[in-house]
Design a protein around this motif. Structure first.
Motif, short mmCIF file in Angstrom:
data_model
loop_
_atom_site.label_atom_id
_atom_site.label_comp_id
_atom_site.label_asym_id
_atom_site.label_seq_id
_atom_site.Cartn_x
_atom_site.Cartn_y
_atom_site.Cartn_z
N ILE A 1 0.84 -1.38 -0.23
CA ILE A 1 0.45 -0.49 0.19
C ILE A 1 0.68 1.19 -0.24
O ILE A 1 0.43 2.12 -0.78
CB ILE A 1 -1.27 0.01 0.82
CG1 ILE A 1 -2.10 -1.17 1.16
CG2 ILE A 1 -1.41 1.05 1.10
CD1 ILE A 1 -2.73 -1.41 2.22
N ILE A 2 2.35 1.06 0.22
CA ILE A 2 2.73 2.55 1.14
C ILE A 2 3.35 2.56 0.21
O ILE A 2 3.86 3.27 -0.80
CB ILE A 2 3.44 2.51 2.07
CG1 ILE A 2 4.33 3.61 2.66
CG2 ILE A 2 4.57 1.76 2.27
CD1 ILE A 2 3.32 5.09 2.52
N ILE A 3 3.92 1.92 -0.76
CA ILE A 3 4.49 1.78 -1.80
C ILE A 3 3.66 2.44 -2.98
O ILE A 3 4.74 3.74 -3.48
CB ILE A 3 5.11 0.45 -2.26
CG1 ILE A 3 6.14 0.72 -1.61
CG2 ILE A 3 6.26 0.74 -4.16
CD1 ILE A 3 7.42 -0.74 -2.13
N VAL A 4 3.07 1.59 -3.48
CA VAL A 4 1.75 2.40 -4.51
C VAL A 4 1.89 3.43 -4.25
O VAL A 4 1.55 4.72 -4.98
CB VAL A 4 0.59 1.05 -4.83
CG1 VAL A 4 -1.06 1.66 -5.57
CG2 VAL A 4 0.88 0.03 -5.28
N LEU A 5 0.97 4.07 -2.68
CA LEU A 5 0.56 5.22 -2.70
C LEU A 5 1.64 6.36 -3.39
O LEU A 5 1.68 7.55 -3.40
CB LEU A 5 0.13 5.53 -1.27
CG LEU A 5 -0.87 5.07 -0.80
CD1 LEU A 5 -1.25 5.55 0.65
CD2 LEU A 5 -2.34 5.86 -2.05
N HIS A 6 2.84 5.79 -2.54
CA HIS A 6 4.36 6.78 -3.17
C HIS A 6 4.73 6.82 -4.49
O HIS A 6 4.47 8.09 -5.36
CB HIS A 6 5.36 6.14 -1.76
CG HIS A 6 6.84 7.12 -2.75
ND1 HIS A 6 7.33 8.27 -2.33
CD2 HIS A 6 8.15 6.46 -3.70
CE1 HIS A 6 8.27 8.34 -2.72
NE2 HIS A 6 8.81 7.49 -3.25
N PHE A 7 4.09 5.99 -5.80
CA PHE A 7 3.98 6.17 -6.95
C PHE A 7 3.51 7.04 -7.38
O PHE A 7 3.53 7.88 -8.09
CB PHE A 7 4.12 4.44 -7.38
CG PHE A 7 5.46 3.72 -7.84
CD1 PHE A 7 6.25 4.59 -8.48
CD2 PHE A 7 5.66 2.49 -6.63
CE1 PHE A 7 7.62 3.57 -9.01
CE2 PHE A 7 6.68 1.90 -7.42
CZ PHE A 7 7.55 2.85 -7.82
N SER B 1 2.97 16.37 -1.36
CA SER B 1 0.95 16.61 -1.71
C SER B 1 0.81 15.28 -2.03
O SER B 1 0.95 15.31 -3.19
CB SER B 1 0.56 17.84 -2.17
OG SER B 1 -0.04 18.10 -1.56
N PRO B 2 0.33 14.74 -1.72
CA PRO B 2 -0.33 14.20 0.28
C PRO B 2 1.17 14.10 0.87
O PRO B 2 2.35 13.60 0.11
CB PRO B 2 -0.87 13.52 -0.12
CG PRO B 2 -1.64 12.70 -1.27
CD PRO B 2 -0.60 13.67 -1.70
N PRO B 3 1.28 14.92 2.25
CA PRO B 3 2.88 15.20 2.46
C PRO B 3 2.97 13.49 2.87
O PRO B 3 1.91 12.90 3.85
CB PRO B 3 2.30 15.60 4.07
CG PRO B 3 1.37 16.28 4.29
CD PRO B 3 0.57 15.87 2.45
N ASN B 4 4.50 12.98 3.91
CA ASN B 4 4.54 11.78 4.16
C ASN B 4 3.62 10.90 5.48
O ASN B 4 3.06 10.26 5.59
CB ASN B 4 5.79 11.48 4.62
CG ASN B 4 6.55 11.72 3.33
OD1 ASN B 4 6.64 11.57 2.16
ND2 ASN B 4 8.23 12.14 3.56
#
Length: 269
Positions: free
Chosen positions: A91-97, A107-110
């Motif tokens: 989840i976190i990797i896909v959101l970062h991509f 934006s959005p911040p970490n």
């Protein structure tokens, strides 16, 4: 350990009532030292030297100080388990991509991305956590099973989840590296030490594949904007400055957050 010992209740020790007069004696022995002829006589005569300390009436359950120790250990290990053995990594990797493809920098911040990933992980893993709690932690707390039995029962739902998300080739490679016999294709024959790294590799691969798919439409926008700027002779103007508003517009019109998050959650079912 100092904190745990500090939480233990204080213990008051009194001298023994050796003469049975309902009054506390000034000494803890009945006869003078050395008056017994044998060890058995010493045990019979100097009964005041024997005492028992009892901390609570837990009746086979986990004692309070030990419960605190286990809780503190679980808190220390929980972040590692949350990162590596759940859906959090993907989840976190896909959101970062997604954020990188939008080229919105921070934006959005970490903190927002981590919070979203955490709550989505709780949503996805809640049935598994509930099963671990009901099948392992509750019986262990009641003293019905031992620690090893609780571990064996509690790890099974998590193993089944990891096995469903792990690709066969990753398991085969790590089984071969570990020197195990040929894998028969069942989850029972996979050691936990092999299943965990196999699951991690599979999660990284899946997350990067999803990230690549998300990147494609935004990459096309960058190419179109760059071509238009070059045809107009505006080579000094950064293409990303012009393309970012169009990326955000496309993302909003397509309801991008709903598409990304909903379909990302569905990949675990």
């Amino acid at each position: 350990m100092v904190g745990i010992l500090s939480m233990c209740p204080s213990i008051t020790v009194y001298a023994t009532d050796a003469d049975k007069t309902d009054e506390t004696d000034d000494r803890t022995y009945e006869d003078e030292p050395g008056s017994s002829d044998s060890t058995s006589d010493n045990a019979d005569l100097n009964i005041g030297n024997m005492f028992t300390i009892n901390l609570g009436q837990d009746n086979g359950t986990v004692a309070g100080p030990l419960r605190i120790l286990i809780t503190l250990t679980a808190i220390a290990v929980a972040p590692l388990l949350l990162l590596m053995l759940t859906s959090y990594t993907r989840i976190i990797i896909v959101l970062h991509f997604t954020r990188t493809a939008l080229n919105t920098q921070t934006s959005p911040p970490n903190q927002i991305l981590i919070g979203i990933a955490l709550f989505l992980t709780i949503y996805i893993m809640s049935p598994i956590f509930g099963k671990v709690y009901n099948d392992a932690i509750v019986p262990l707390d009641k003293g019905e099973i031992s620690y090893m039995e609780a571990y064996e029962v509690g790890i099974q739902p998590l193993r089944e989840f990891m096995y469903q998300q792990t690709q066969i080739k990753d398991v085969s490679v790590f089984m071969e590296i570990a020197g195990h016999d040929a894998w028969d294709g069942t989850v029972e024959s996979i050691p936990t030490t092999v299943l965990i790294p196999s699951f991690i590799i599979s999660e990284l691969r899946t997350a990067f594949i999803i990230g690549f798919i998300i990147y494609i439409p935004f990459l096309i926008i960058d190419m179109v904007v760059s071509s238009v700027l070059m045809s107009m002779g505006m080579m000094m103007l950064p293409p990303t400055t012009i393309s970012m508003p169009f990326k955000i517009l496309l993302f909003v019109l397509a309801d991008g957050w709903n598409l990304v998050i909903v379909n990302l959650v569905r990949t675990f079912y």
